[in-house]
Design a protein around this motif. Structure first.
Motif, PDB file in Angstrom:
ATOM      1  N   ALA A  27      -0.070   6.278 -10.771  1.00  0.00           N
ATOM      2  CA  ALA A  27      -0.990   7.401 -10.993  1.00  0.00           C
ATOM      3  C   ALA A  27      -1.553   7.938  -9.675  1.00  0.00           C
ATOM      4  CB  ALA A  27      -2.136   6.959 -11.901  1.00  0.00           C
ATOM      5  N   ASP A  28      -1.676   9.245  -9.612  1.00  0.00           N
ATOM      6  CA  ASP A  28      -2.163   9.941  -8.417  1.00  0.00           C
ATOM      7  C   ASP A  28      -3.648   9.659  -8.189  1.00  0.00           C
ATOM      8  OD1 ASP A  28      -2.601  11.694  -6.336  1.00  0.00           O
ATOM      9  OD2 ASP A  28      -1.716  13.429  -7.339  1.00  0.00           O
ATOM     10  N   ALA A  29      -3.970   9.169  -6.987  1.00  0.00           N
ATOM     11  CA  ALA A  29      -5.364   8.964  -6.588  1.00  0.00           C
ATOM     12  C   ALA A  29      -5.612   9.580  -5.217  1.00  0.00           C
ATOM     13  CB  ALA A  29      -5.707   7.475  -6.569  1.00  0.00           C
ATOM     14  N   SER A  30      -4.792  10.554  -4.840  1.00  0.00           N
ATOM     15  CA  SER A  30      -4.923  11.180  -3.532  1.00  0.00           C
ATOM     16  C   SER A  30      -6.167  12.057  -3.480  1.00  0.00           C
ATOM     17  CB  SER A  30      -3.668  11.997  -3.213  1.00  0.00           C
ATOM     18  OG  SER A  30      -3.484  13.020  -4.173  1.00  0.00           O
ATOM     19  N   GLY A  31      -6.411  12.647  -2.318  1.00  0.00           N
ATOM     20  CA  GLY A  31      -7.652  13.385  -2.112  1.00  0.00           C
ATOM     21  C   GLY A  31      -7.852  14.560  -3.034  1.00  0.00           C
ATOM     22  N   THR A  69       2.366  -2.445 -15.530  1.00  0.00           N
ATOM     23  CA  THR A  69       1.342  -2.533 -14.494  1.00  0.00           C
ATOM     24  C   THR A  69       0.871  -1.120 -14.170  1.00  0.00           C
ATOM     25  OG1 THR A  69       0.829  -3.336 -12.253  1.00  0.00           O
ATOM     26  CG2 THR A  69       3.029  -2.497 -12.607  1.00  0.00           C
ATOM     27  N   TYR A  70      -0.398  -0.979 -13.802  1.00  0.00           N
ATOM     28  CA  TYR A  70      -0.979   0.328 -13.487  1.00  0.00           C
ATOM     29  C   TYR A  70      -1.360   0.342 -12.016  1.00  0.00           C
ATOM     30  CZ  TYR A  70      -3.815   4.589 -14.106  1.00  0.00           C
ATOM     31  OH  TYR A  70      -4.331   5.863 -14.035  1.00  0.00           O
ATOM     32  N   VAL A  71      -0.840   1.337 -11.291  1.00  0.00           N
ATOM     33  CA  VAL A  71      -1.011   1.425  -9.843  1.00  0.00           C
ATOM     34  C   VAL A  71      -1.518   2.817  -9.491  1.00  0.00           C
ATOM     35  CG1 VAL A  71       0.171   1.291  -7.607  1.00  0.00           C
ATOM     36  CG2 VAL A  71       0.898  -0.188  -9.510  1.00  0.00           C
ATOM     37  N   GLU A  72      -2.426   2.911  -8.533  1.00  0.00           N
ATOM     38  CA  GLU A  72      -2.855   4.205  -8.003  1.00  0.00           C
ATOM     39  C   GLU A  72      -2.288   4.383  -6.604  1.00  0.00           C
ATOM     40  OE1 GLU A  72      -6.911   4.730 -10.648  1.00  0.00           O
ATOM     41  OE2 GLU A  72      -7.114   4.000  -8.581  1.00  0.00           O
ATOM     42  N   TRP A  73      -1.905   5.632  -6.312  1.00  0.00           N
ATOM     43  CA  TRP A  73      -1.255   5.903  -5.037  1.00  0.00           C
ATOM     44  C   TRP A  73      -1.942   7.051  -4.304  1.00  0.00           C
ATOM     45  CZ3 TRP A  73       0.756  10.618  -3.675  1.00  0.00           C
ATOM     46  CH2 TRP A  73       0.987  11.538  -4.699  1.00  0.00           C
ATOM     47  N   ALA A  74      -1.904   6.973  -2.983  1.00  0.00           N
ATOM     48  CA  ALA A  74      -2.312   8.045  -2.072  1.00  0.00           C
ATOM     49  C   ALA A  74      -1.607   7.727  -0.750  1.00  0.00           C
ATOM     50  CB  ALA A  74      -3.830   8.096  -1.924  1.00  0.00           C
ATOM     51  N   THR A  75      -2.328   7.725   0.384  1.00  0.00           N
ATOM     52  CA  THR A  75      -1.719   7.201   1.608  1.00  0.00           C
ATOM     53  C   THR A  75      -1.477   5.711   1.462  1.00  0.00           C
ATOM     54  OG1 THR A  75      -2.850   8.882   2.928  1.00  0.00           O
ATOM     55  CG2 THR A  75      -1.990   6.970   4.104  1.00  0.00           C
ATOM     56  N   THR A  76      -2.413   5.044   0.785  1.00  0.00           N
ATOM     57  CA  THR A  76      -2.262   3.634   0.447  1.00  0.00           C
ATOM     58  C   THR A  76      -1.934   3.520  -1.042  1.00  0.00           C
ATOM     59  OG1 THR A  76      -4.623   3.423  -0.048  1.00  0.00           O
ATOM     60  CG2 THR A  76      -3.926   2.981   2.221  1.00  0.00           C
ATOM     61  N   GLN A  77      -1.671   2.312  -1.498  1.00  0.00           N
ATOM     62  CA  GLN A  77      -1.428   2.057  -2.915  1.00  0.00           C
ATOM     63  C   GLN A  77      -2.241   0.841  -3.347  1.00  0.00           C
ATOM     64  OE1 GLN A  77       1.531   1.465  -0.801  1.00  0.00           O
ATOM     65  NE2 GLN A  77       1.674   3.673  -0.510  1.00  0.00           N
ATOM     66  N   GLY A  78      -2.692   0.848  -4.591  1.00  0.00           N
ATOM     67  CA  GLY A  78      -3.479  -0.272  -5.093  1.00  0.00           C
ATOM     68  C   GLY A  78      -3.149  -0.577  -6.540  1.00  0.00           C
ATOM     69  N   ARG A 109      -4.337  10.921   1.839  1.00  0.00           N
ATOM     70  CA  ARG A 109      -3.557  12.069   1.395  1.00  0.00           C
ATOM     71  C   ARG A 109      -2.293  11.600   0.696  1.00  0.00           C
ATOM     72  NH1 ARG A 109      -3.488  16.359   6.242  1.00  0.00           N
ATOM     73  NH2 ARG A 109      -2.727  17.676   4.532  1.00  0.00           N
ATOM     74  N   ASN A 110      -1.259  12.419   0.690  1.00  0.00           N
ATOM     75  CA  ASN A 110      -0.072  12.141  -0.128  1.00  0.00           C
ATOM     76  C   ASN A 110       0.978  11.353   0.643  1.00  0.00           C
ATOM     77  OD1 ASN A 110      -0.907  13.813  -2.465  1.00  0.00           O
ATOM     78  ND2 ASN A 110      -0.765  15.470  -0.962  1.00  0.00           N
ATOM     79  N   ALA A 111       1.491  10.335  -0.013  1.00  0.00           N
ATOM     80  CA  ALA A 111       2.594   9.549   0.531  1.00  0.00           C
ATOM     81  C   ALA A 111       3.481   9.153  -0.647  1.00  0.00           C
ATOM     82  CB  ALA A 111       2.084   8.336   1.291  1.00  0.00           C
ATOM     83  N   ILE A 112       4.164  10.141  -1.196  1.00  0.00           N
ATOM     84  CA  ILE A 112       4.949   9.915  -2.414  1.00  0.00           C
ATOM     85  C   ILE A 112       6.096   8.947  -2.159  1.00  0.00           C
ATOM     86  CG2 ILE A 112       6.447  11.021  -4.108  1.00  0.00           C
ATOM     87  CD1 ILE A 112       4.677  13.514  -3.881  1.00  0.00           C
ATOM     88  N   GLY A 113       6.788   9.107  -1.034  1.00  0.00           N
ATOM     89  CA  GLY A 113       7.881   8.200  -0.725  1.00  0.00           C
ATOM     90  C   GLY A 113       7.422   6.759  -0.649  1.00  0.00           C
ATOM     91  N   TYR A 146       2.621  11.322   4.756  1.00  0.00           N
ATOM     92  CA  TYR A 146       2.891  10.065   5.451  1.00  0.00           C
ATOM     93  C   TYR A 146       4.085   9.359   4.808  1.00  0.00           C
ATOM     94  CZ  TYR A 146      -1.871  10.867   7.097  1.00  0.00           C
ATOM     95  OH  TYR A 146      -2.994  11.434   7.641  1.00  0.00           O
ATOM     96  N   GLY A 147       4.699   8.472   5.574  1.00  0.00           N
ATOM     97  CA  GLY A 147       5.744   7.632   5.023  1.00  0.00           C
ATOM     98  C   GLY A 147       7.105   8.288   4.960  1.00  0.00           C
ATOM     99  N   PRO A 148       8.064   7.611   4.321  1.00  0.00           N
ATOM    100  CA  PRO A 148       9.438   8.105   4.278  1.00  0.00           C
ATOM    101  C   PRO A 148       9.565   9.371   3.438  1.00  0.00           C
ATOM    102  CG  PRO A 148       9.170   6.234   2.809  1.00  0.00           C
ATOM    103  CD  PRO A 148       7.904   6.337   3.596  1.00  0.00           C
ATOM    104  N   PRO A 149      10.581  10.175   3.681  1.00  0.00           N
ATOM    105  CA  PRO A 149      10.806  11.368   2.864  1.00  0.00           C
ATOM    106  C   PRO A 149      10.981  11.008   1.386  1.00  0.00           C
ATOM    107  CG  PRO A 149      12.179  11.416   4.832  1.00  0.00           C
ATOM    108  CD  PRO A 149      11.564  10.048   4.772  1.00  0.00           C
ATOM    109  N   ILE A 150      10.549  11.906   0.514  1.00  0.00           N
ATOM    110  CA  ILE A 150      10.602  11.641  -0.927  1.00  0.00           C
ATOM    111  C   ILE A 150      12.023  11.332  -1.372  1.00  0.00           C
ATOM    112  CG2 ILE A 150      10.258  12.650  -3.213  1.00  0.00           C
ATOM    113  CD1 ILE A 150       7.991  14.337  -1.972  1.00  0.00           C
ATOM    114  N   GLU A 151      12.985  12.176  -0.995  1.00  0.00           N
ATOM    115  CA  GLU A 151      14.350  12.001  -1.484  1.00  0.00           C
ATOM    116  C   GLU A 151      14.967  10.691  -0.993  1.00  0.00           C
ATOM    117  OE1 GLU A 151      13.520  16.425  -1.389  1.00  0.00           O
ATOM    118  OE2 GLU A 151      13.108  14.702  -0.092  1.00  0.00           O
ATOM    119  N   VAL A 152      14.649  10.300   0.229  1.00  0.00           N
ATOM    120  CA  VAL A 152      15.166   9.034   0.766  1.00  0.00           C
ATOM    121  C   VAL A 152      14.625   7.866  -0.061  1.00  0.00           C
ATOM    122  CG1 VAL A 152      15.120   7.470   2.746  1.00  0.00           C
ATOM    123  CG2 VAL A 152      15.516   9.916   3.089  1.00  0.00           C
ATOM    124  N   ALA A 153      13.318   7.882  -0.330  1.00  0.00           N
ATOM    125  CA  ALA A 153      12.713   6.812  -1.121  1.00  0.00           C
ATOM    126  C   ALA A 153      13.267   6.804  -2.540  1.00  0.00           C
ATOM    127  CB  ALA A 153      11.197   6.982  -1.149  1.00  0.00           C
TER     128      ALA A 153
END
Length: 231
Positions: A27-31, A69-78, A109-113, A146-153
């Protein structure tokens, strides 16, 4: 008591058990997601998981239970709720209760990959032997600061025989592209039966979460993009 025992079993070091589905709710938890929106997302998943139609879909699987499992994501993940086995009303209620209370699990911010790879690792590194393995990604953007490109991931996830579905959260922010679902189709989802559901925040969002869970749990074939609840 039974639900707590299930939680202890699934998070303990010796857990190894066949199940129909391993499902990461990402789930999205970005800014761009306010605290109110964040809690609404959690509440929507809590209501959906305890809904009679979702429970019926779980009961009708080959094993009669799934692991979630339920995870929130942004630059970090939890991880907000660690792996739990859902096999009926009691365990579903325990999952719902566990969503209510933990602080925001991710910031930045966003780090989808990075988020997709984090979800993959949760599946690869658990001790659950699932017949199907799915990442259920939700977000309101394709930004990837941040992080790897979406398509690569995405391609790395698919190489692990994990399907990625998505929920495109439509906003009224003028800088967001109205074709978010199409972008998610092109850049994020993949694997057998992969699909996108599109919904705005509010009552439609809650219903979309329920619909998406039923499709994922049942494994029924669907169109690649399910644009709205009336479709």
């Amino acid at each position: 008591m039974r639900a707590l025992a299930l939680l202890a079993l699934l998070t303990g070091p010796a857990f190894a058990q066949d199940t129909d589905l391993e499902l990461v709710l990402l789930a999205d938890a970005s800014g761009s997601i306010t605290q109110r929106e964040l809690m609404f997302q959690r509440q929507s998943y809590a209501r959906a998981m305890t809904d009679p139609d979702v429970l019926a879909a779980i009961a009708n699987t080959a094993y009669g239970h799934i692991a979630v499992t339920y995870v929130e994501w942004a630059t970090t993940q939890g991880v907000i709720v660690p792996w739990m086995q859902i096999d009926g009303p009691d365990s579903a209620a325990a999952f719902a209760a566990a969503l209510d209370g933990p602080p925001r699990g991710a910031t930045g911010r966003n780090a989808i990959g990075s988020a997709l790879l984090f979800a993959r690792d949760l599946i690869e590194q658990n001790r659950i032997d699932g017949w199907r393995r799915v990442i259920d990604f939700s977000g309101d953007t394709t930004g990837n600061t941040y992080g790897p490109p979406i398509e690569v991931a995405r391609d790395e996830v698919l190489e692990s025989n994990i399907t990625i579905n998505a929920l495109a959260i439509v906003t009224d922010r003028p800088w967001e592209d109205a074709s978010l679902a199409q972008q998610y189709e092109a850049r994020i989802i993949g694997g057998p039966g992969a699909f996108v559901v599109e919904a705005a925040q509010g009552g439609v969002f809650a219903e979309a979460v329920k619909r998406k869970l039923i499709l994922e749990i049942s494994g029924l074939p669907t169109r690649r993009i399910v644009a709205d609840l009336g479709d």
